[in-house]
Scaffold this active site. Sequence first.
Site, PDB file in Angstrom:
ATOM      1  N   PRO A  12       0.935  -1.114   0.094  1.00  0.00           N
ATOM      2  CA  PRO A  12       0.042   0.063   0.041  1.00  0.00           C
ATOM      3  C   PRO A  12       1.013   1.381   0.044  1.00  0.00           C
ATOM      4  O   PRO A  12       1.968   1.251   0.901  1.00  0.00           O
ATOM      5  CB  PRO A  12      -0.920  -0.334   1.379  1.00  0.00           C
ATOM      6  N   ARG A 109      13.253   5.876  12.038  1.00  0.00           N
ATOM      7  CA  ARG A 109      12.010   6.413  11.856  1.00  0.00           C
ATOM      8  C   ARG A 109      11.395   6.186  13.032  1.00  0.00           C
ATOM      9  O   ARG A 109      11.646   6.041  14.388  1.00  0.00           O
ATOM     10  CB  ARG A 109      11.179   6.055  10.890  1.00  0.00           C
TER      11      ARG A 109
HETATM   12  C1  DQA Z   1       8.364   1.398   3.744  1.00  0.00           C
HETATM   13  C2  DQA Z   1       8.452   2.058   5.400  1.00  0.00           C
HETATM   14  C3  DQA Z   1       7.012   1.775   5.762  1.00  0.00           C
HETATM   15  O1  DQA Z   1       7.192   1.934   7.337  1.00  0.00           O
HETATM   16  C4  DQA Z   1       6.122   2.628   5.150  1.00  0.00           C
HETATM   17  O2  DQA Z   1       4.759   2.379   5.755  1.00  0.00           O
HETATM   18  C5  DQA Z   1       5.854   2.733   3.816  1.00  0.00           C
HETATM   19  C6  DQA Z   1       7.246   2.586   3.015  1.00  0.00           C
HETATM   20  C7  DQA Z   1       9.745   2.013   2.847  1.00  0.00           C
HETATM   21  O3  DQA Z   1       9.912   1.734   1.859  1.00  0.00           O
HETATM   22  O4  DQA Z   1      10.424   2.696   3.344  1.00  0.00           O
HETATM   23  O5  DQA Z   1       4.773   2.601   3.177  1.00  0.00           O
HETATM   24  O6  DQA Z   1       7.973   0.314   3.514  1.00  0.00           O
END
Ligand code: DQA
Length: 150
Positions: A12, A109
């Site tokens: 998503p 993060r």
């Molecule tokens: C992500 C990191 C995830 O925490 C986030 O919800 C994403 C993108 C990334 O590619 O850094 O949708 O998977």
Amino acid sequence: MSLTSILVLNGPNLSRLGKREPQVYGYRTLEDINRSLSDSFPDISFEFFQSEYEGALLEKLFACEDRGGFTGVILNAGAFTHYSIALRDAISAVSIPVVEVHLSNIYAREEFRHKSVISAVCSGIISGFGFESYQLGVRALLGIAGKGRQ
Ligand code: DQA
């Protein structure tokens, strides 16, 4: 089907790359990333699939397992990474190696992103190298398959 076939599976919000929080995810679109994989690895046959829906990702994974012939899967599960036990169980249920990738460094993060419920059932995790994470994921799969450079 060529000798090496890789499924690149995106979850998503990854359809929004390029427009979505570019300070975090960069300016490349998912199409740019997919094209760069095809350009960098011309001998690999890639299948690209993205969905906002959990079940669609599971169905794609099972379809590839059943078709056979896949060397592996590059999976950016987006937010499902952090809570989808269904996705984790699906990865466990297939025999194709799955490499977890993230554009951002999920450990640098918010705290809720530090936990991945899928890492333990993936072959490995690559996180924090922007679009290069996908390229590194392909190299990892080639290594697993014994097709990497010596
Ligand atoms: C992500 C990191 C995830 O925490 C986030 O919800 C994403 C993108 C990334 O590619 O850094 O949708 O998977």
